[in-house]
Design a protein around this motif. Structure first.
Motif, PDB file in Angstrom:
ATOM      1  N   ILE A   1       0.821  -1.186   0.000  1.00  0.00           N
ATOM      2  CA  ILE A   1       0.000   0.000   0.000  1.00  0.00           C
ATOM      3  C   ILE A   1       0.871   1.259   0.000  1.00  0.00           C
ATOM      4  O   ILE A   1       0.521   2.238  -0.640  1.00  0.00           O
ATOM      5  N   TYR A   2       1.989   1.230   0.680  1.00  0.00           N
ATOM      6  CA  TYR A   2       2.800   2.437   0.833  1.00  0.00           C
ATOM      7  C   TYR A   2       3.992   2.490  -0.116  1.00  0.00           C
ATOM      8  O   TYR A   2       4.842   3.352   0.004  1.00  0.00           O
ATOM      9  N   GLU A   3       4.047   1.580  -1.089  1.00  0.00           N
ATOM     10  CA  GLU A   3       5.139   1.560  -2.053  1.00  0.00           C
ATOM     11  C   GLU A   3       4.557   1.593  -3.462  1.00  0.00           C
ATOM     12  O   GLU A   3       3.420   1.170  -3.678  1.00  0.00           O
ATOM     13  N   PRO A   4       5.328   2.086  -4.415  1.00  0.00           N
ATOM     14  CA  PRO A   4       4.817   2.119  -5.794  1.00  0.00           C
ATOM     15  C   PRO A   4       4.688   0.714  -6.372  1.00  0.00           C
ATOM     16  O   PRO A   4       5.342  -0.226  -5.925  1.00  0.00           O
ATOM     17  N   GLY A   5       3.819   0.584  -7.358  1.00  0.00           N
ATOM     18  CA  GLY A   5       3.659  -0.694  -8.047  1.00  0.00           C
ATOM     19  C   GLY A   5       2.412  -1.435  -7.626  1.00  0.00           C
ATOM     20  O   GLY A   5       1.703  -1.038  -6.696  1.00  0.00           O
ATOM     21  N   ILE A   6       2.171  -2.507  -8.303  1.00  0.00           N
ATOM     22  CA  ILE A   6       1.015  -3.354  -8.021  1.00  0.00           C
ATOM     23  C   ILE A   6       1.469  -4.500  -7.127  1.00  0.00           C
ATOM     24  O   ILE A   6       2.501  -5.123  -7.393  1.00  0.00           O
ATOM     25  N   PRO A   7       0.726  -4.790  -6.088  1.00  0.00           N
ATOM     26  CA  PRO A   7       1.126  -5.883  -5.187  1.00  0.00           C
ATOM     27  C   PRO A   7       1.229  -7.218  -5.931  1.00  0.00           C
ATOM     28  O   PRO A   7       0.481  -7.488  -6.879  1.00  0.00           O
ATOM     29  N   ALA A   8       2.147  -8.050  -5.487  1.00  0.00           N
ATOM     30  CA  ALA A   8       2.382  -9.348  -6.126  1.00  0.00           C
ATOM     31  C   ALA A   8       1.153 -10.248  -6.054  1.00  0.00           C
ATOM     32  O   ALA A   8       0.939 -11.090  -6.929  1.00  0.00           O
ATOM     33  N   ASN A   9       0.310 -10.052  -5.044  1.00  0.00           N
ATOM     34  CA  ASN A   9      -0.860 -10.914  -4.900  1.00  0.00           C
ATOM     35  C   ASN A   9      -2.097 -10.363  -5.633  1.00  0.00           C
ATOM     36  O   ASN A   9      -3.197 -10.875  -5.470  1.00  0.00           O
TER      37      ASN A   9
END
Length: 156
Positions: free
Chosen positions: A1-9
């Motif tokens: 949530i607090y980092e750029p990008g789409i979560p791996a899950n």
């Protein structure tokens, strides 16, 4: 949530219909295939756009002519398809065949989302003088935001 990008899950989304468009595009681009052989009977606007966006900008003028003859892209009544087709036409050099339709579109439509890519393509692909000529005629019909954007684009 607090980092750029789409979560791996994050779930992977795919579209059976877009996958089929990509399959048709790959087959069309393979040697020996023709525009007439494409299976497009139930394609929606989004599928046509997906197809056009996946065509290489190295298509020959003959291939562009064949696509235009079979599918009537240059005379489409759909602005989304026209804008995409005209941009591809300019990049591939086919615009010498359908410049009249491109000019009619640019003088009729005023939405920046359509205008900017077409004028940019014209400027970057040897049609800069024609772009300025069309803009001079059409600018009075554009919203001031569109007019300012195109004026700036063509000035540089």
């Amino acid at each position: 949530i607090y980092e750029p990008g789409i979560p791996a899950n994050c779930p992977k989304v795919s579209s059976i219909r877009f996958d089929e468009v990509e399959k048709q595009t790959t087959q069309y681009l393979s040697p020996g295939n023709t525009a007439e052989g494409l299976k497009t009977d139930d394609w929606t606007t989004h599928e046509w756009l997906h197809f056009l966006r996946h065509l290489p900008d190295t298509l020959s003028r003959e291939s562009m002519f064949a696509l235009d003859t079979v599918f009537g892209f240059s005379s489409s009544g759909n602005s989304e398809i026209l804008a995409e087709w005209f941009e591809l036409s300019i990049v591939t050099g086919y615009a010498t065949e359908n410049m009249e339709q491109i000019e009619a579109f640019l003088t009729k439509v005023g939405r920046r989302k359509f205008l900017r890519p077409i004028y940019r393509a014209m400027k970057e692909n040897g049609f800069g003088n024609k772009a300025r000529e069309i803009f001079t005629k059409a600018r009075q019909n554009y919203h001031s935001v569109s007019s300012n954007t195109i004026e700036e684009l063509l000035a540089t």
